[in-house]
Design an enzyme around this catalytic site. Structure first.
Site, PDB file in Angstrom:
ATOM      1  N   ARG A  25       0.834  -1.209   0.000  1.00 26.99           N
ATOM      2  CA  ARG A  25       0.000   0.000   0.000  1.00 26.99           C
ATOM      3  C   ARG A  25       0.868   1.258   0.000  1.00 26.99           C
ATOM      4  O   ARG A  25       1.899   1.319   0.689  1.00 26.99           O
ATOM      5  CB  ARG A  25      -0.951   0.001   1.206  1.00 26.99           C
ATOM      6  CG  ARG A  25      -1.904  -1.176   1.148  1.00 26.99           C
ATOM      7  CD  ARG A  25      -3.143  -1.011   1.998  1.00 26.99           C
ATOM      8  NE  ARG A  25      -3.863  -2.295   2.034  1.00 26.99           N
ATOM      9  CZ  ARG A  25      -4.670  -2.729   1.058  1.00 26.99           C
ATOM     10  NH1 ARG A  25      -4.892  -1.986  -0.003  1.00 26.99           N
ATOM     11  NH2 ARG A  25      -5.257  -3.896   1.152  1.00 26.99           N
ATOM     12  N   ILE A  27       2.120   4.812   0.942  1.00 23.40           N
ATOM     13  CA  ILE A  27       2.173   5.441   2.263  1.00 23.40           C
ATOM     14  C   ILE A  27       1.282   6.690   2.328  1.00 23.40           C
ATOM     15  O   ILE A  27       0.874   7.109   3.421  1.00 23.40           O
ATOM     16  CB  ILE A  27       3.653   5.785   2.608  1.00 23.40           C
ATOM     17  CG1 ILE A  27       3.853   5.935   4.103  1.00 23.40           C
ATOM     18  CG2 ILE A  27       4.123   7.022   1.866  1.00 23.40           C
ATOM     19  CD1 ILE A  27       5.324   5.978   4.507  1.00 23.40           C
ATOM     20  N   HIS A  96       7.544   1.370 -10.705  1.00 26.89           N
ATOM     21  CA  HIS A  96       6.376   0.985  -9.910  1.00 26.89           C
ATOM     22  C   HIS A  96       5.103   1.378 -10.639  1.00 26.89           C
ATOM     23  O   HIS A  96       5.006   2.465 -11.213  1.00 26.89           O
ATOM     24  CB  HIS A  96       6.395   1.623  -8.520  1.00 26.89           C
ATOM     25  CG  HIS A  96       6.543   3.106  -8.507  1.00 26.89           C
ATOM     26  ND1 HIS A  96       7.757   3.723  -8.674  1.00 26.89           N
ATOM     27  CD2 HIS A  96       5.637   4.104  -8.362  1.00 26.89           C
ATOM     28  CE1 HIS A  96       7.594   5.034  -8.629  1.00 26.89           C
ATOM     29  NE2 HIS A  96       6.301   5.295  -8.449  1.00 26.89           N
ATOM     30  N   HIS A  98       1.181   2.325 -10.131  1.00 24.57           N
ATOM     31  CA  HIS A  98       0.172   2.743  -9.160  1.00 24.57           C
ATOM     32  C   HIS A  98      -1.135   2.061  -9.549  1.00 24.57           C
ATOM     33  O   HIS A  98      -1.633   2.276 -10.666  1.00 24.57           O
ATOM     34  CB  HIS A  98      -0.067   4.251  -9.217  1.00 24.57           C
ATOM     35  CG  HIS A  98       1.082   5.098  -8.772  1.00 24.57           C
ATOM     36  ND1 HIS A  98       1.138   5.673  -7.524  1.00 24.57           N
ATOM     37  CD2 HIS A  98       2.217   5.477  -9.408  1.00 24.57           C
ATOM     38  CE1 HIS A  98       2.255   6.379  -7.414  1.00 24.57           C
ATOM     39  NE2 HIS A  98       2.927   6.286  -8.546  1.00 24.57           N
TER      40      HIS A  98
HETATM   41  P1  5GP Z   1       5.907   8.422  -8.067  1.00 23.40           P
HETATM   42  O1  5GP Z   1       5.626   9.902  -7.928  1.00 23.40           O
HETATM   43  O2  5GP Z   1       7.382   8.134  -8.081  1.00 23.40           O
HETATM   44  O3  5GP Z   1       5.174   7.778  -9.211  1.00 23.40           O
HETATM   45  O4  5GP Z   1       5.254   7.748  -6.801  1.00 23.40           O
HETATM   46  C1  5GP Z   1       5.961   7.409  -5.651  1.00 23.40           C
HETATM   47  C2  5GP Z   1       4.937   6.942  -4.645  1.00 23.40           C
HETATM   48  O5  5GP Z   1       5.613   6.264  -3.608  1.00 23.40           O
HETATM   49  C3  5GP Z   1       4.130   8.066  -3.998  1.00 23.40           C
HETATM   50  O6  5GP Z   1       2.740   7.841  -4.224  1.00 23.40           O
HETATM   51  C4  5GP Z   1       4.496   7.974  -2.510  1.00 23.40           C
HETATM   52  O7  5GP Z   1       3.401   8.252  -1.659  1.00 23.40           O
HETATM   53  C5  5GP Z   1       4.986   6.545  -2.382  1.00 23.40           C
HETATM   54  N1  5GP Z   1       6.002   6.322  -1.358  1.00 23.40           N
HETATM   55  C6  5GP Z   1       7.124   7.053  -1.178  1.00 23.40           C
HETATM   56  N2  5GP Z   1       7.852   6.551  -0.170  1.00 23.40           N
HETATM   57  C7  5GP Z   1       7.172   5.451   0.285  1.00 23.40           C
HETATM   58  C8  5GP Z   1       7.444   4.499   1.321  1.00 23.40           C
HETATM   59  O8  5GP Z   1       8.458   4.538   2.022  1.00 23.40           O
HETATM   60  N3  5GP Z   1       6.518   3.522   1.502  1.00 23.40           N
HETATM   61  C9  5GP Z   1       5.384   3.437   0.730  1.00 23.40           C
HETATM   62  N4  5GP Z   1       4.554   2.424   1.008  1.00 23.40           N
HETATM   63  N5  5GP Z   1       5.115   4.316  -0.253  1.00 23.40           N
HETATM   64  C10 5GP Z   1       6.003   5.319  -0.471  1.00 23.40           C
END
Ligand code: 5GP
Length: 114
Positions: A25, A27, A96, A98
């Site tokens: 999940r 964060i 990753h 979403h």
């Molecule tokens: P991006 O902007 O790179 O597509 O998304 C990164 C996502 O990783 C964000 O939605 C953020 O909330 C999530 N995230 C960042 N650090 C952590 C963490 O330590 N644990 C979890 N579970 N999610 C994280």
């Protein structure tokens, strides 16, 4: 950063694990269901993942679909997205997906940039 989740050095709420992928999940969830699906092996983004190991990219999609089913999202639908690079708003440079769902998600972008 997500390599540290794979290594168990940072806690995360796991929802599914396969030999090659993890789903946990977010964060800071942006929808009632917000799960991140990653390959355990490090690739910086979805482009390098797909070009470097297309089978693994497919396993990430299969894990996302399995989580969508487990979370009851198949009926009403969901969104699966990979933010990539600066314009894509990527903040964590470990590929990753979403997986978002559980409520109507609105338009694809908050505003049109066309
Ligand atoms: P991006 O902007 O790179 O597509 O998304 C990164 C996502 O990783 C964000 O939605 C953020 O909330 C999530 N995230 C960042 N650090 C952590 C963490 O330590 N644990 C979890 N579970 N999610 C994280």
């Amino acid at each position: 950063m997500f390599c540290r989740i794979v290594a168990g050095e940072i806690p995360a709420t796991m929802v599914r694990e396969t030999p090659t992928t993890l789903a946990f999940r977010d964060i800071d969830p942006k929808a009632p269901v917000h799960v991140l699906v990653i390959p355990k092996e490090h690739y910086a983004d979805v482009a390098t993942l797909a070009q470097g190991d297309s089978a693994l990219a497919g396993e990430v999609l299969a894990t996302a679909a399995a989580v969508a089913e487990d979370e009851g999202l198949l009926g009403d639908g969901f969104r699966l997205m990979f933010n990539t690079g600066t314009y894509g708003g990527q903040e964590v440079f470990h590929a990753h997906a979403h997986l978002l769902g559980g409520a109507p998600l609105g338009p694809m972008l908050a505003r049109s940039v066309a």
